[in-house]
Design a protein around this motif. Structure first.
Motif, PDB file in Angstrom:
ATOM      1  N   ALA A 107     -16.962  17.890  27.559  1.00  0.00           N
ATOM      2  CA  ALA A 107     -16.880  19.320  27.803  1.00  0.00           C
ATOM      3  C   ALA A 107     -17.803  20.035  26.829  1.00  0.00           C
ATOM      4  O   ALA A 107     -18.038  19.567  25.711  1.00  0.00           O
ATOM      5  N   VAL A 108     -18.340  21.168  27.254  1.00  0.00           N
ATOM      6  CA  VAL A 108     -19.062  22.043  26.342  1.00  0.00           C
ATOM      7  C   VAL A 108     -18.157  23.245  26.093  1.00  0.00           C
ATOM      8  O   VAL A 108     -17.573  23.806  27.020  1.00  0.00           O
ATOM      9  N   VAL A 109     -18.008  23.602  24.818  1.00  0.00           N
ATOM     10  CA  VAL A 109     -17.113  24.692  24.421  1.00  0.00           C
ATOM     11  C   VAL A 109     -17.914  25.649  23.551  1.00  0.00           C
ATOM     12  O   VAL A 109     -18.263  25.330  22.417  1.00  0.00           O
ATOM     13  N   SER A 110     -18.237  26.816  24.093  1.00  0.00           N
ATOM     14  CA  SER A 110     -19.152  27.727  23.406  1.00  0.00           C
ATOM     15  C   SER A 110     -18.628  29.155  23.420  1.00  0.00           C
ATOM     16  O   SER A 110     -17.955  29.578  24.364  1.00  0.00           O
ATOM     17  N   SER A 111     -18.965  29.899  22.378  1.00  0.00           N
ATOM     18  CA  SER A 111     -18.614  31.316  22.314  1.00  0.00           C
ATOM     19  C   SER A 111     -19.620  32.178  23.059  1.00  0.00           C
ATOM     20  O   SER A 111     -19.460  33.393  23.157  1.00  0.00           O
ATOM     21  N   SER A 112     -20.673  31.566  23.583  1.00  0.00           N
ATOM     22  CA  SER A 112     -21.739  32.299  24.250  1.00  0.00           C
ATOM     23  C   SER A 112     -21.361  32.669  25.686  1.00  0.00           C
ATOM     24  O   SER A 112     -20.728  31.888  26.395  1.00  0.00           O
ATOM     25  N   ALA A 113     -21.810  33.851  26.098  1.00  0.00           N
ATOM     26  CA  ALA A 113     -21.648  34.256  27.494  1.00  0.00           C
ATOM     27  C   ALA A 113     -22.796  33.729  28.347  1.00  0.00           C
ATOM     28  O   ALA A 113     -22.773  33.857  29.572  1.00  0.00           O
ATOM     29  N   ASN A 114     -23.802  33.138  27.698  1.00  0.00           N
ATOM     30  CA  ASN A 114     -24.982  32.646  28.409  1.00  0.00           C
ATOM     31  C   ASN A 114     -25.012  31.122  28.499  1.00  0.00           C
ATOM     32  O   ASN A 114     -26.056  30.531  28.751  1.00  0.00           O
ATOM     33  N   THR A 115     -23.859  30.494  28.314  1.00  0.00           N
ATOM     34  CA  THR A 115     -23.801  29.032  28.246  1.00  0.00           C
ATOM     35  C   THR A 115     -24.394  28.356  29.480  1.00  0.00           C
ATOM     36  O   THR A 115     -25.210  27.438  29.372  1.00  0.00           O
ATOM     37  N   GLU A 116     -23.986  28.783  30.660  1.00  0.00           N
ATOM     38  CA  GLU A 116     -24.450  28.138  31.884  1.00  0.00           C
ATOM     39  C   GLU A 116     -25.968  28.220  32.008  1.00  0.00           C
ATOM     40  O   GLU A 116     -26.632  27.225  32.336  1.00  0.00           O
ATOM     41  N   ALA A 117     -26.536  29.401  31.728  1.00  0.00           N
ATOM     42  CA  ALA A 117     -27.980  29.583  31.836  1.00  0.00           C
ATOM     43  C   ALA A 117     -28.727  28.719  30.825  1.00  0.00           C
ATOM     44  O   ALA A 117     -29.777  28.144  31.130  1.00  0.00           O
ATOM     45  N   VAL A 118     -28.184  28.620  29.613  1.00  0.00           N
ATOM     46  CA  VAL A 118     -28.835  27.826  28.570  1.00  0.00           C
ATOM     47  C   VAL A 118     -28.820  26.342  28.924  1.00  0.00           C
ATOM     48  O   VAL A 118     -29.831  25.643  28.809  1.00  0.00           O
ATOM     49  N   LEU A 119     -27.673  25.845  29.379  1.00  0.00           N
ATOM     50  CA  LEU A 119     -27.571  24.436  29.753  1.00  0.00           C
ATOM     51  C   LEU A 119     -28.485  24.111  30.929  1.00  0.00           C
ATOM     52  O   LEU A 119     -29.123  23.050  30.960  1.00  0.00           O
ATOM     53  N   ASP A 120     -28.549  25.010  31.899  1.00  0.00           N
ATOM     54  CA  ASP A 120     -29.437  24.802  33.041  1.00  0.00           C
ATOM     55  C   ASP A 120     -30.895  24.762  32.588  1.00  0.00           C
ATOM     56  O   ASP A 120     -31.672  23.899  33.022  1.00  0.00           O
ATOM     57  N   ALA A 121     -31.266  25.695  31.697  1.00  0.00           N
ATOM     58  CA  ALA A 121     -32.633  25.751  31.220  1.00  0.00           C
ATOM     59  C   ALA A 121     -32.999  24.507  30.419  1.00  0.00           C
ATOM     60  O   ALA A 121     -34.152  24.050  30.440  1.00  0.00           O
TER      61      ALA A 121
END
Length: 243
Positions: free
Chosen positions: A136-150
């Motif tokens: 699992a990825v557990v992040s405080s970021s609201a941009n997690t999905e975009a960052v992982l995709d990039a």
């Protein structure tokens, strides 16, 4: 196996600074936003300008949800601002306005420079999955999905718990263990069966507070002792060291 104790069935990874080389982007964005605000505040109130320092980042904002980081640092300087609302323009003198400015700066850098993934982390997570452990990825970021995709690593995680999920479920941010506990629950494991991987002091503290089976501190900035004192069972400079 993989540097982990027996009985571990799930691995919960922070994103910024553990999986992706975006922690430095966040630190720079926080500094630019806060320094701009502090200059205006000092001029308006006739007080000396004291810039936002790396120690401020580590103590007050690193690993925390954006709004909490903004509040925490301002409180450390004795500055009280209205909460404002989510649609406040970036840079407005509200908690939301300053937080929106920070996010604007981060998104501009990510769009310009893209996202780099730590190669040691990529290899380690691939090995974890090959061994049959869940991730699992557990992040405080609201941009997690975009960052992982990039970064091309979204498929390496079975579950994602980020700022958007935390808001929807009413989960407290790190150093509370809520988001890590939710990730373990979504994977179907107890905390004792999961390992937390974190580079932020508040993230390591969250792992310890949640009574997870193992807490791995990832030292990217020379704070190994602080990671241990906040609850890390082991500290590495790169996850590749665990292979």
């Amino acid at each position: 196996m993989l540097g982990l104790p027996d009985g571990i069935r799930a691995c919960l990874f922070d994103m910024d600074g553990v999986v992706t080389k975006t922690a430095v982007v966040h630190a720079a964005a926080w500094k630019e936003m806060f320094d701009g605000f502090l200059r205006e505040w000092s001029a308006k109130n006739g007080t000396p300008f004291a810039p936002f320092e790396s120690a401020d980042y580590e103590q007050y904002v690193d690993g925390k949800p954006r709004l909490e980081g903004t509040k925490s640092f301002l409180e450390s300087r004795g500055i009280s601002l209205p909460e404002g609302s989510e649609d406040d323009p970036p840079g407005a003198s509200t908690i939301h306005g300053l937080s929106n400015r920070k996010n604007e700066l981060v998104l501009a850098v990510l769009k310009r420079d893209g996202v780099e993934v730590y190669e040691g982390s990529r290899r380690y997570i691939e090995a974890v999955r090959a061994a049959g452990l869940r991730t699992a990825v557990v992040s405080s970021s609201a941009n997690t999905e975009a960052v992982l995709d990039a970064g091309g690593v979204a498929a390496l995680f079975d579950v994602r718990v980020d700022a958007l999920v935390a808001k929807k479920l009413g989960l407290h941010g790190k150093p509370a263990p809520d988001t890590f506990l939710e990730a373990a629950r979504m994977l179907g494991f107890a905390a004792a069966e999961a390992t937390v991987f974190e580079d932020a002091l508040v993230g390591v503290a969250a792992g310890r507070a949640g009574n997870f089976g193992y807490v791995v501190g990832v030292d990217r900035v020379g704070q190994a002792d602080a990671l241990r004192s906040h609850g890390a069972d082991i500290v590495v400079q790169d996850l590749g060291e665990l292979l």
